[in-house]
Motif scaffolding. Structure first.
Motif, mmCIF file in Angstrom:
data_model
loop_
_atom_site.group_PDB
_atom_site.id
_atom_site.type_symbol
_atom_site.label_atom_id
_atom_site.label_comp_id
_atom_site.label_asym_id
_atom_site.label_seq_id
_atom_site.Cartn_x
_atom_site.Cartn_y
_atom_site.Cartn_z
ATOM 1 N N CYS A 53 0.849 -1.191 0.000
ATOM 2 C CA CYS A 53 0.000 0.000 0.000
ATOM 3 C C CYS A 53 0.888 1.247 0.000
ATOM 4 O O CYS A 53 1.901 1.305 0.705
ATOM 5 C CB CYS A 53 -0.894 -0.018 1.232
ATOM 6 S SG CYS A 53 -2.523 0.672 0.944
ATOM 7 N N GLY A 54 0.525 2.251 -0.800
ATOM 8 C CA GLY A 54 1.363 3.430 -0.939
ATOM 9 C C GLY A 54 1.469 4.282 0.305
ATOM 10 O O GLY A 54 2.373 5.102 0.423
ATOM 11 N N GLN A 92 0.211 4.393 4.794
ATOM 12 C CA GLN A 92 -0.296 3.626 5.921
ATOM 13 C C GLN A 92 -1.392 4.402 6.632
ATOM 14 O O GLN A 92 -1.353 5.627 6.712
ATOM 15 C CB GLN A 92 0.831 3.310 6.918
ATOM 16 C CG GLN A 92 1.908 2.417 6.344
ATOM 17 C CD GLN A 92 3.115 2.327 7.260
ATOM 18 O OE1 GLN A 92 3.210 3.056 8.234
ATOM 19 N NE2 GLN A 92 4.031 1.435 6.933
ATOM 20 N N CYS A 93 -2.372 3.655 7.105
ATOM 21 C CA CYS A 93 -3.421 4.219 7.943
ATOM 22 C C CYS A 93 -4.330 5.200 7.219
ATOM 23 O O CYS A 93 -5.090 5.928 7.846
ATOM 24 C CB CYS A 93 -2.830 4.894 9.183
ATOM 25 S SG CYS A 93 -1.754 3.806 10.142
ATOM 26 N N ARG A 94 -4.296 5.222 5.893
ATOM 27 C CA ARG A 94 -5.193 6.054 5.119
ATOM 28 C C ARG A 94 -5.342 5.447 3.725
ATOM 29 O O ARG A 94 -4.468 4.711 3.273
ATOM 30 C CB ARG A 94 -4.711 7.499 5.029
ATOM 31 C CG ARG A 94 -3.405 7.696 4.349
ATOM 32 C CD ARG A 94 -3.014 9.174 4.308
ATOM 33 N NE ARG A 94 -2.968 9.754 5.643
ATOM 34 C CZ ARG A 94 -3.859 10.621 6.095
ATOM 35 N NH1 ARG A 94 -4.866 11.001 5.335
ATOM 36 N NH2 ARG A 94 -3.757 11.108 7.314
ATOM 37 N N PRO A 95 -6.460 5.732 3.030
ATOM 38 C CA PRO A 95 -6.651 5.158 1.691
ATOM 39 C C PRO A 95 -5.501 5.530 0.767
ATOM 40 O O PRO A 95 -5.071 6.672 0.704
ATOM 41 C CB PRO A 95 -7.969 5.793 1.232
ATOM 42 C CG PRO A 95 -8.687 6.135 2.493
ATOM 43 C CD PRO A 95 -7.616 6.539 3.465
ATOM 44 N N ALA A 96 -5.012 4.554 0.037
ATOM 45 C CA ALA A 96 -3.902 4.761 -0.889
ATOM 46 C C ALA A 96 -4.093 3.818 -2.074
ATOM 47 O O ALA A 96 -5.213 3.372 -2.343
ATOM 48 C CB ALA A 96 -2.565 4.515 -0.173
ATOM 49 N N ALA A 97 -3.031 3.527 -2.785
ATOM 50 C CA ALA A 97 -3.116 2.655 -3.952
ATOM 51 C C ALA A 97 -1.948 1.680 -3.967
ATOM 52 O O ALA A 97 -0.861 1.982 -3.486
ATOM 53 C CB ALA A 97 -3.123 3.484 -5.241
ATOM 54 N N ARG A 98 -2.203 0.510 -4.491
ATOM 55 C CA ARG A 98 -1.151 -0.465 -4.750
ATOM 56 C C ARG A 98 -1.031 -0.614 -6.267
ATOM 57 O O ARG A 98 -1.979 -0.316 -7.005
ATOM 58 C CB ARG A 98 -1.469 -1.809 -4.095
ATOM 59 C CG ARG A 98 -2.837 -2.356 -4.437
ATOM 60 C CD ARG A 98 -3.090 -3.675 -3.749
ATOM 61 N NE ARG A 98 -4.412 -4.188 -4.095
ATOM 62 C CZ ARG A 98 -4.762 -5.458 -3.992
ATOM 63 N NH1 ARG A 98 -3.889 -6.347 -3.546
ATOM 64 N NH2 ARG A 98 -5.965 -5.864 -4.327
ATOM 65 N N VAL A 99 0.124 -1.057 -6.738
ATOM 66 C CA VAL A 99 0.411 -1.046 -8.168
ATOM 67 C C VAL A 99 0.994 -2.390 -8.594
ATOM 68 O O VAL A 99 1.694 -3.050 -7.822
ATOM 69 C CB VAL A 99 1.427 0.079 -8.514
ATOM 70 C CG1 VAL A 99 1.685 0.135 -10.006
ATOM 71 C CG2 VAL A 99 0.925 1.422 -8.008
ATOM 72 N N ALA A 135 -4.947 -0.240 -7.789
ATOM 73 C CA ALA A 135 -6.127 -0.632 -7.012
ATOM 74 C C ALA A 135 -6.063 0.041 -5.651
ATOM 75 O O ALA A 135 -4.985 0.232 -5.085
ATOM 76 C CB ALA A 135 -6.196 -2.148 -6.859
ATOM 77 N N GLY A 136 -7.221 0.412 -5.148
ATOM 78 C CA GLY A 136 -7.274 1.040 -3.841
ATOM 79 C C GLY A 136 -6.906 0.064 -2.734
ATOM 80 O O GLY A 136 -7.096 -1.149 -2.854
ATOM 81 N N CYS A 137 -6.351 0.577 -1.677
ATOM 82 C CA CYS A 137 -5.979 -0.275 -0.542
ATOM 83 C C CYS A 137 -5.977 0.562 0.730
ATOM 84 O O CYS A 137 -5.960 1.794 0.685
ATOM 85 C CB CYS A 137 -4.608 -0.925 -0.761
ATOM 86 S SG CYS A 137 -3.245 0.239 -0.948
ATOM 87 N N LEU A 138 -5.981 -0.133 1.837
ATOM 88 C CA LEU A 138 -5.949 0.539 3.143
ATOM 89 C C LEU A 138 -5.310 -0.407 4.144
ATOM 90 O O LEU A 138 -5.804 -1.522 4.357
ATOM 91 C CB LEU A 138 -7.365 0.915 3.599
ATOM 92 C CG LEU A 138 -7.504 1.525 4.991
ATOM 93 C CD1 LEU A 138 -6.714 2.824 5.089
ATOM 94 C CD2 LEU A 138 -8.973 1.768 5.326
ATOM 95 N N GLY A 187 -6.289 3.359 10.818
ATOM 96 C CA GLY A 187 -7.031 3.342 9.571
ATOM 97 C C GLY A 187 -8.512 3.068 9.699
ATOM 98 O O GLY A 187 -9.235 3.083 8.710
ATOM 99 N N ARG A 188 -9.006 2.797 10.914
ATOM 100 C CA ARG A 188 -10.410 2.438 11.060
ATOM 101 C C ARG A 188 -11.347 3.587 10.701
ATOM 102 O O ARG A 188 -12.496 3.359 10.318
ATOM 103 C CB ARG A 188 -10.677 1.989 12.494
ATOM 104 C CG ARG A 188 -9.866 0.771 12.921
ATOM 105 C CD ARG A 188 -10.292 -0.465 12.191
ATOM 106 N NE ARG A 188 -9.397 -1.590 12.442
ATOM 107 C CZ ARG A 188 -9.533 -2.780 11.871
ATOM 108 N NH1 ARG A 188 -10.517 -2.987 11.021
ATOM 109 N NH2 ARG A 188 -8.677 -3.750 12.135
#
Length: 264
Positions: free
Chosen positions: A86-87, A89-96, A119-122, A133-134
């Protein structure tokens, strides 16, 4: 086309060199290139300057042997790489993930498909294992009337019989919601009609929605600073959803019944 080839072969016997084309010139060029030419017969049966560039197919001035001397080659790609982490931590990001090009397209061949996907990740924990991240998880809610039925059901086996935690209440101010909420008229989902922008609503966190370890409900926004936009979704109609901001946490909910909900 076969008749044309026979006629060109006859010309070649009568006038050696008259069939000079892309192969003899050693040329195959991408795009439109006026310098990528030869002297010979064209496919439209005109003798003179003919071309060996990719655009000659559209302009109709290819040398007679263009298709054989410059065959179209499609793009070939390799396998996808594994997904990255995940790009953030603890917040919405993206993986590639990416894949390599094994053969570039040539002479009008099919272009390469997308070489990168996101793709989105958290991530829900830091590298040191701290829960986080909750606040970004959508809150799934339903009417507080459902809680009366839920309390009559048997307690979850994850909870000991002597657990006395009374839960808590989160107050939010609604920021937005979809029009699908107002369209609900079924008996068990009619409560969605009362959702309004700009109102303060109460959402009760009680077991079994409350996690037996963290003693929190998913999507409660407790970690939010109050300025962060949070997301919610109504149970019973996934198209009824919206955003709100945290107001405060209190021990007991005190909102009107039409603005009182529970976490699911």
């Amino acid at each position: 086309m076969r008749t044309l080839w026979m006629a060109l072969c006859a010309l070649a016997r009568l006038w050696p060199g008259s069939l000079a084309g892309c192969a003899d010139a050693g040329r195959c060029c991408p795009g439109r290139d006026a310098a990528c030419s030869a002297r010979g017969w064209r496919l439209d049966r005109v003798y003179g300057t003919c071309y060996c560039d990719q655009a000659c197919r559209r302009t109709g001035d290819c040398c007679f042997d263009y298709a054989r001397a410059c065959p179209a080659r499609r793009c070939i790609v390799g396998e996808w790489s594994p997904w990255s982490g995940c790009g953030d931590q603890c917040r919405p990001a993206a993986r590639v993930r990416r894949r390599p090009v094994q053969q570039e397209p040539r002479n009008g061949g099919a272009p390469c498909p997308p070489l990168e996907e996101r793709a989105g990740c958290l991530d829900y924990s830091t590298p040191r294992g701290r829960d986080c991240g909750r606040a970004f998880v959508p809150a799934f809610i339903t009417t507080s009337a459902f809680n009366k039925e839920r309390t009559r059901q048997a307690a979850s086996p994850q909870w000991s019989t002597d657990t006395e935690d009374a839960g808590y209440c989160m107050e939010f101010k609604t920021e937005s919601l979809t029009h699908h909420c107002a369209l609900e008229n079924r008996p068990l989902t009619r409560w969605m009609q009362y959702l309004r922008e700009g109102y303060t609503v109460c959402v009760d966190c009680q077991r079994p929605a409350m996690n037996s370890v963290s003693l929190r409900c998913s999507g409660d926004g407790l970690d939010s600073d109050g300025n962060q936009t949070l997301h919610w979704q109504a149970i019973g109609n996934p198209r009824c959803q919206g955003t709100w901001k945290k107001v405060r946490r209190v021990d007991q909910c005190s909102c009107p019944a039409v603005h009182s909900f529970i976490f699911i």
